[in-house]
Design an enzyme around this catalytic site. Structure first.
Site, PDB file in Angstrom:
ATOM      1  N   THR A 136       0.878  -1.436  -0.456  1.00 49.10           N
ATOM      2  CA  THR A 136      -0.163  -0.428  -0.279  1.00 49.10           C
ATOM      3  C   THR A 136       1.269   1.094   0.355  1.00 49.10           C
ATOM      4  O   THR A 136       1.809   1.274   0.913  1.00 49.10           O
ATOM      5  CB  THR A 136      -1.409   0.110   1.598  1.00 49.10           C
ATOM      6  OG1 THR A 136      -1.723   0.879   1.056  1.00 49.10           O
ATOM      7  CG2 THR A 136      -0.104  -0.561   1.903  1.00 49.10           C
ATOM      8  N   GLU A 138       0.447   2.962   1.942  1.00 48.90           N
ATOM      9  CA  GLU A 138       0.724   4.525   3.312  1.00 48.90           C
ATOM     10  C   GLU A 138       1.280   4.064   4.106  1.00 48.90           C
ATOM     11  O   GLU A 138       2.076   4.652   4.600  1.00 48.90           O
ATOM     12  CB  GLU A 138      -1.130   3.744   4.012  1.00 48.90           C
ATOM     13  CG  GLU A 138      -1.725   3.535   3.486  1.00 48.90           C
ATOM     14  CD  GLU A 138      -3.448   3.480   4.621  1.00 48.90           C
ATOM     15  OE1 GLU A 138      -3.189   3.256   5.715  1.00 48.90           O
ATOM     16  OE2 GLU A 138      -4.586   3.765   3.805  1.00 48.90           O
ATOM     17  N   LYS A 167       1.939  -3.061   7.312  1.00 40.00           N
ATOM     18  CA  LYS A 167       2.270  -3.114   6.030  1.00 40.00           C
ATOM     19  C   LYS A 167       3.632  -3.236   5.609  1.00 40.00           C
ATOM     20  O   LYS A 167       4.385  -4.044   4.822  1.00 40.00           O
ATOM     21  CB  LYS A 167       1.134  -2.916   5.483  1.00 40.00           C
ATOM     22  CG  LYS A 167      -0.101  -3.318   4.641  1.00 40.00           C
ATOM     23  CD  LYS A 167      -0.482  -4.138   4.611  1.00 40.00           C
ATOM     24  CE  LYS A 167       0.230  -4.309   2.706  1.00 40.00           C
ATOM     25  NZ  LYS A 167      -0.475  -6.002   2.729  1.00 40.00           N
TER      26      LYS A 167
HETATM   27  P1  NAD Z   1      -9.906  -7.450   2.319  1.00 43.62           P
HETATM   28  O1  NAD Z   1      -9.858  -6.719   4.109  1.00 43.62           O
HETATM   29  O2  NAD Z   1     -11.262  -7.498   0.927  1.00 43.62           O
HETATM   30  O3  NAD Z   1      -9.560  -8.791   1.483  1.00 43.62           O
HETATM   31  C1  NAD Z   1      -8.620  -9.717   2.745  1.00 43.62           C
HETATM   32  C2  NAD Z   1      -8.495 -11.114   2.480  1.00 43.62           C
HETATM   33  O4  NAD Z   1      -7.611 -11.513   2.935  1.00 43.62           O
HETATM   34  C3  NAD Z   1      -9.766 -11.656   2.565  1.00 43.62           C
HETATM   35  O5  NAD Z   1     -10.272 -12.532   1.675  1.00 43.62           O
HETATM   36  C4  NAD Z   1      -9.515 -11.892   4.256  1.00 43.62           C
HETATM   37  O6  NAD Z   1     -10.196 -13.353   4.705  1.00 43.62           O
HETATM   38  C5  NAD Z   1      -7.948 -12.285   3.391  1.00 43.62           C
HETATM   39  N1  NAD Z   1      -6.898 -13.507   5.128  1.00 43.62           N
HETATM   40  C6  NAD Z   1      -7.195 -12.407   6.090  1.00 43.62           C
HETATM   41  N2  NAD Z   1      -6.417 -12.909   6.798  1.00 43.62           N
HETATM   42  C7  NAD Z   1      -5.993 -13.771   6.544  1.00 43.62           C
HETATM   43  C8  NAD Z   1      -5.261 -14.925   7.083  1.00 43.62           C
HETATM   44  N3  NAD Z   1      -4.934 -14.471   8.127  1.00 43.62           N
HETATM   45  N4  NAD Z   1      -5.170 -16.134   6.343  1.00 43.62           N
HETATM   46  C9  NAD Z   1      -5.770 -16.359   5.220  1.00 43.62           C
HETATM   47  N5  NAD Z   1      -6.324 -15.675   4.100  1.00 43.62           N
HETATM   48  C10 NAD Z   1      -6.533 -14.139   5.390  1.00 43.62           C
HETATM   49  O7  NAD Z   1      -8.970  -7.147   1.286  1.00 43.62           O
HETATM   50  P2  NAD Z   1      -8.472  -6.025  -0.075  1.00 43.62           P
HETATM   51  O8  NAD Z   1      -9.105  -4.316  -0.610  1.00 43.62           O
HETATM   52  O9  NAD Z   1      -8.617  -6.574  -1.449  1.00 43.62           O
HETATM   53  O10 NAD Z   1      -6.293  -5.719   0.159  1.00 43.62           O
HETATM   54  C11 NAD Z   1      -6.023  -6.867  -0.542  1.00 43.62           C
HETATM   55  C12 NAD Z   1      -4.373  -6.316  -0.534  1.00 43.62           C
HETATM   56  O11 NAD Z   1      -4.142  -5.929  -0.570  1.00 43.62           O
HETATM   57  C13 NAD Z   1      -3.393  -6.268   1.179  1.00 43.62           C
HETATM   58  O12 NAD Z   1      -2.428  -6.796   1.425  1.00 43.62           O
HETATM   59  C14 NAD Z   1      -4.114  -4.817   1.324  1.00 43.62           C
HETATM   60  O13 NAD Z   1      -2.619  -4.241   2.596  1.00 43.62           O
HETATM   61  C15 NAD Z   1      -3.525  -4.125  -0.246  1.00 43.62           C
HETATM   62  N6  NAD Z   1      -4.301  -3.267  -0.972  1.00 43.62           N
HETATM   63  C16 NAD Z   1      -5.300  -2.504  -0.174  1.00 43.62           C
HETATM   64  C17 NAD Z   1      -5.209  -1.328  -1.133  1.00 43.62           C
HETATM   65  C18 NAD Z   1      -7.103  -1.133  -1.103  1.00 43.62           C
HETATM   66  O14 NAD Z   1      -7.653   0.153  -1.227  1.00 43.62           O
HETATM   67  N7  NAD Z   1      -8.238  -1.994  -0.353  1.00 43.62           N
HETATM   68  C19 NAD Z   1      -4.610  -0.648  -2.214  1.00 43.62           C
HETATM   69  C20 NAD Z   1      -3.667  -0.817  -1.279  1.00 43.62           C
HETATM   70  C21 NAD Z   1      -3.137  -1.928  -1.218  1.00 43.62           C
HETATM   71  O1  DAU Z   2      -4.185   3.748   0.557  1.00 38.97           O
HETATM   72  C1  DAU Z   2      -4.207   2.374   0.446  1.00 38.97           C
HETATM   73  C2  DAU Z   2      -4.875   2.129   1.362  1.00 38.97           C
HETATM   74  O2  DAU Z   2      -6.782   2.665   1.232  1.00 38.97           O
HETATM   75  C3  DAU Z   2      -5.131   0.653   1.177  1.00 38.97           C
HETATM   76  O3  DAU Z   2      -4.131   0.107   1.795  1.00 38.97           O
HETATM   77  C4  DAU Z   2      -6.039   0.519   3.161  1.00 38.97           C
HETATM   78  O4  DAU Z   2      -6.206  -1.783   2.758  1.00 38.97           O
HETATM   79  C5  DAU Z   2      -7.628   0.288   2.291  1.00 38.97           C
HETATM   80  O5  DAU Z   2      -8.381   0.789   3.442  1.00 38.97           O
HETATM   81  C6  DAU Z   2      -7.407   2.568   1.828  1.00 38.97           C
HETATM   82  O6  DAU Z   2      -7.168   3.271   2.927  1.00 38.97           O
HETATM   83  P1  DAU Z   2      -7.776   4.123   3.491  1.00 38.97           P
HETATM   84  O7  DAU Z   2      -8.130   4.177   5.298  1.00 38.97           O
HETATM   85  O8  DAU Z   2      -7.524   5.510   2.830  1.00 38.97           O
HETATM   86  O9  DAU Z   2      -9.980   3.590   2.950  1.00 38.97           O
HETATM   87  P2  DAU Z   2     -10.941   3.908   4.048  1.00 38.97           P
HETATM   88  O10 DAU Z   2     -11.806   3.649   2.494  1.00 38.97           O
HETATM   89  O11 DAU Z   2     -11.240   3.191   4.987  1.00 38.97           O
HETATM   90  O12 DAU Z   2     -10.668   5.915   4.423  1.00 38.97           O
HETATM   91  C7  DAU Z   2     -10.846   6.299   2.957  1.00 38.97           C
HETATM   92  C8  DAU Z   2     -11.170   7.713   3.707  1.00 38.97           C
HETATM   93  O13 DAU Z   2     -12.251   8.368   3.725  1.00 38.97           O
HETATM   94  C9  DAU Z   2     -10.254   8.380   4.613  1.00 38.97           C
HETATM   95  O14 DAU Z   2      -9.764   9.562   4.691  1.00 38.97           O
HETATM   96  C10 DAU Z   2     -11.262   7.755   6.183  1.00 38.97           C
HETATM   97  C11 DAU Z   2     -12.421   8.628   4.754  1.00 38.97           C
HETATM   98  N1  DAU Z   2     -13.030   7.582   5.715  1.00 38.97           N
HETATM   99  C12 DAU Z   2     -13.477   5.939   6.229  1.00 38.97           C
HETATM  100  C13 DAU Z   2     -14.818   5.620   6.163  1.00 38.97           C
HETATM  101  C14 DAU Z   2     -14.758   4.592   6.159  1.00 38.97           C
HETATM  102  C15 DAU Z   2     -14.711   8.862   6.258  1.00 38.97           C
HETATM  103  O15 DAU Z   2     -14.876  10.498   6.281  1.00 38.97           O
HETATM  104  N2  DAU Z   2     -15.537   7.871   6.101  1.00 38.97           N
HETATM  105  C16 DAU Z   2     -15.703   7.125   6.883  1.00 38.97           C
HETATM  106  O16 DAU Z   2     -16.938   6.080   7.328  1.00 38.97           O
END
Ligand code: NAD
Ligand code: DAU
Length: 361
Positions: A136, A138, A167
């Site tokens: 990420t 972050e 991470k």
């Molecule tokens: P998510 O929370 O939607 O999915 C995570 C998955 O991992 C789930 O299916 C869960 O069951 C599985 N999991 C959790 N713990 C586990 C364990 N101990 N063993 C096996 N499986 C396990 O997450 P996401 O948003 O799809 O993110 C996926 C990856 O991408 C993460 O590594 C996250 O850090 C990274 N990432 C996410 C974002 C974003 O915006 N969502 C952005 C950049 C990077």
């Molecule tokens: O930047 C990449 C990351 O983006 C990933 O690594 C993380 O897994 C993913 O969850 C995401 O993190 P954020 O914290 O940025 O995402 P989130 O959707 O939780 O929040 C986006 C922004 O919105 C953040 O500034 C917090 C704000 N927020 C979030 C929620 C859930 C609100 O204002 N209200 C809310 O209810």
């Protein structure tokens, strides 16, 4: 035929990646999805692929050495695509140790199992193997003051939340494996994703879901925190390209150059819902800007993230394809067409989570 071990494939990005890969490569690849199915893992996300002969699912925890070694022993894995993690910042503030367990220890187990399976007697690695660690933006911390600053691959790590610290630790482990053993890996650091199958604890699906029910739309702090949004399919494409064309041992930043304040995102969603809902739909009357509610800020809330994706563009030719205005419509359309999915994931535990998280905000 290449065999991919995808961890966390039942989650948001993992399931989109699996769909993307089968759409692109059809029967020319094999995917083994290892997922323990936490609250965020949902096999409904993979209904379309579950009967494919070249797909299999293994329910296992990535911290379980024996289970993971068994997957490597029983299959000749070419690529590991490591998504599995605890991914939600707010949850990490409440229960940091769960994040350390999965994100740090789990990554160590994945790395060690892959190393054991791929290492030759002389300490080198079998040809053509690669571990892609999905991380990420972050980890780089927050761009607080300078609106022209960006995260580059060379930006020092400065994580703030327990999530980003875990991470960052996992990234460091991958870097240590590359430096110490010349372990064949890449790291990708991506910005905020949005799209189908995203769990409604995250901003975009939460706002869509609440707005359609006429529920309050919680905006943290002053709503001016900035995130850099990328349509999930563009992320899947970047990962595929890094696996195939990324130089070993390199890190690639992935981002959409699509920075928006949270309040802008909320307003765009409300406008797009109004535009897309027919007048005959009773939900149209519920969708209103009056629902926007400023609530207590997230602890340690990072102000701004912004990725410079120059390296992946220059070296690999990846660029985001989906403009936010199109991606948000695709996302909302998907949620319209998958009401049942939303109902299923928001029943049960989600209610309790929502009450705990938002009741005193
Ligand atoms: P998510 O929370 O939607 O999915 C995570 C998955 O991992 C789930 O299916 C869960 O069951 C599985 N999991 C959790 N713990 C586990 C364990 N101990 N063993 C096996 N499986 C396990 O997450 P996401 O948003 O799809 O993110 C996926 C990856 O991408 C993460 O590594 C996250 O850090 C990274 N990432 C996410 C974002 C974003 O915006 N969502 C952005 C950049 C990077
Ligand atoms: O930047 C990449 C990351 O983006 C990933 O690594 C993380 O897994 C993913 O969850 C995401 O993190 P954020 O914290 O940025 O995402 P989130 O959707 O939780 O929040 C986006 C922004 O919105 C953040 O500034 C917090 C704000 N927020 C979030 C929620 C859930 C609100 O204002 N209200 C809310 O209810």
């Amino acid at each position: 035929m290449k065999t991919y071990l995808v961890t966390g494939g039942a989650g948001f990005i993992g399931s989109n990646f699996i769909h993307y890969m089968f759409k692109k490569y059809d029967n020319d690849i094999r995917i083994i999805n290892v997922d323990v199915l936490t609250y965020a893992g949902n096999l409904e996300n993979l209904k379309d692929v579950e009967n494919r002969e070249n797909y299999s699912f293994v329910k296992a925890d990535i911290t379980d050495k024996d289970a993971i070694s068994k997957v490597f022993a029983e299959n000749d894995i070419d690529y590991v695509v490591h998504f599995a993690a605890e991914s939600h910042v707010d949850r990490s503030i409440k229960t940091p140790e769960v994040f350390v367990q999965t994100n740090v220890l789990g990554t160590a187990v994945m790395l060690n199992s892959a190393k054991a399976a791929w290492e030759l007697e002389d300490g080198s690695f079998k040809e053509g193997k690669k571990f892609l660690h999905v991380s990420t933006d972050e980890v780089y911390g927050s761009l607080d003051n300078d609106p022209n600053a960006y995260f580059y691959e060379t930006t020092p790590y400065q994580p703030h939340s327990p999530y980003s610290a875990s991470k960052a630790s996992s990234d460091m482990l991958v870097k240590a494996y590359m430096d110490t053993y010349k372990f064949p890996a890449n790291i990708t650091n991506c910005s905020n994703n949005y799209g189908p199958f995203q769990f409604p604890e995250k901003l975009i699906p939460l706002i869509i879901n609440n707005a359609l029910q006429g529920k309050k739309l919680p905006v943290y702090g002053d709503g001016k925190n900035v995130r850099d949004w990328l349509y999930v399919e563009d992320h899947a494409k970047a990962i595929d390209m890094v696996i195939n064309n990324g130089r070993l041992f390199e890190t690639y930043n992935v981002g959409g150059h699509n920075e928006k304040q949270n309040i802008e995102i909320v307003n765009i969603i409300l406008d797009t819902l109004q535009e897309m809902l027919p007048d005959s739909d009773p939900r149209k009357k519920l969708v209103s800007k009056d629902l926007i509610t400023y609530v207590e800020d997230r602890k340690g809330h990072d102000r701004r993230y912004a990725i410079a994706p120059d390296k992946i563009k220059k070296e690999i030719g990846w660029e985001p394809e989906t403009m936010f205005k199109d991606g948000i419509k695709l996302t909302i359309k998907w949620f319209f067409e998958n009401e049942e999915w939303m109902k299923n994931v928001t029943s049960g535990d989600y209610q309790k989570y929502y009450e705990d998280m938002y009741s005193n905000k």
